[in-house]
Design a protein around this motif. Sequence first.
Motif, PDB file in Angstrom:
ATOM      1  N   SER A 253      28.703  33.207  53.668  1.00 56.69           N
ATOM      2  CA  SER A 253      29.366  34.419  53.394  1.00 56.69           C
ATOM      3  C   SER A 253      28.101  35.810  51.939  1.00 56.69           C
ATOM      4  O   SER A 253      26.908  34.878  52.390  1.00 56.69           O
TER       5      SER A 253
ATOM      6  N   ASP B  32      32.839  43.208  51.424  1.00 61.01           N
ATOM      7  CA  ASP B  32      32.922  41.566  51.662  1.00 61.01           C
ATOM      8  C   ASP B  32      33.388  41.195  52.757  1.00 61.01           C
ATOM      9  O   ASP B  32      33.274  41.688  53.538  1.00 61.01           O
ATOM     10  N   TYR B  33      32.275  39.948  53.807  1.00 53.92           N
ATOM     11  CA  TYR B  33      32.373  38.987  54.759  1.00 53.92           C
ATOM     12  C   TYR B  33      31.823  37.749  55.147  1.00 53.92           C
ATOM     13  O   TYR B  33      30.907  38.015  54.331  1.00 53.92           O
ATOM     14  N   THR B  34      31.618  37.311  56.041  1.00 51.12           N
ATOM     15  CA  THR B  34      31.607  35.643  56.066  1.00 51.12           C
ATOM     16  C   THR B  34      30.709  36.150  57.390  1.00 51.12           C
ATOM     17  O   THR B  34      31.848  35.881  58.576  1.00 51.12           O
TER      18      THR B  34
END
Length: 415
Positions: free
Chosen positions: A288, A222-224
């Motif tokens: 995101s 996950d990352y934004t």
Amino acid sequence: MKIKFFSVIALVAIAFTSCSKDESGVVITPDDATQAEGLYLKFSQGVQGSKADAAEVVDGTAVTFSDGWLLFLEPDATGESIVSMAIEITSTTTGGQSLTVSQLQSGTVITNVSEKADKVVVLGNVPSTLSSISTGAKYADIIDEAVDLADQADSNWGVSAASLFGDGLITDVVSGSNTGGDLANADREAIFDVYPLIARLEVLKMTSKDYTDAGVVYSITDYTLAGIYINNFYYEVDLSGALKNQNYFYDFGTIADDYLPETKGGKYLDGSTTDDWTSLLFDEIGKSQTSNSVEPTNFAWAYNVFATPVATPQIVFHLTGVTYSTDDGAYTDEPYANTATGTNGEAYLTVNKYFNSNNELSLQGGNIYRISDLGFTYDDLKQTPGGGDGGDYQVYVEIHLLPWTVINVDDVEFK
């Protein structure tokens, strides 16, 4: 004797009427066969679109020439280049010795070109401070006029405001038999290219990839994308694109908090005043990932930069909420550890070099460097960003206004 300037024009802007037969446009025949022909230009309206979600600049998009100057230079007694004739190119009639786009369409006769003139210079989309150029003025003083990066994007962060430069030596006619057509009765000629001072960086997408170390696969889960910042650039050049002063170089270093808008304590001005030029060089995004990727709403994240040989602009990506897992089960959705900023899950990617087919690219004016999908891995993540006199004669003048060229960047190097 006289010099005849004519134009071969490709017009696609709403403000103009398209009349081209091909990509070069329509040749407007001189109304007097005894006159020499003249100026070759290509005009069009630039693309529109915001910096964060810019519209596509299609390969071959014509460069916009809105206003500027056509200069004939000759040496003075000391050998220094001075202006022997200055012809203003304007969008509307201003009186005096000037040319408008409309006049260029129909052909215009220019008289009394000094036989001492040895060079022609075209300056396009010039700063408003260059409102007049006097005969006898030193060319070195004219070309030293400052061009600011803040003036290189139109109101929608497109490319139509880009300043243009081109020059060429006046020589004996060599580009034809000189028995008819464009070169009929021309005594001498100058043929050269006109190009924008800026290059354009575009990112269409970014995607996290797996990374293997000692047989263990690291996957970003996950990352934004919090923001994008341009670093390691020059803010000001002269009218030819040459650097004016090292003081106009900006490297915001490796302190993470500096890569924020001023409203959050950073060094990037937010665009609330006309002097906040760094607003052109960053975007807060806060988007995101979906299926490992983040894409702009429109076509690309796009930024105009000066193309200088001494500094390659960096693209800094600020990520938050970064988590990763390993296939050996040691880590599952583990926050990226950042001891430098003290905020786990925060990371940076700094694009330091650009490649096409394994060849490192040096940014050139008029080129669009397009990254279709910026692939990155866990190993590319970093805790901090950046780092780094006589008779008259006739002259045939032909300039090629180069179209914007898209160069696909198929690989990058992270700092």
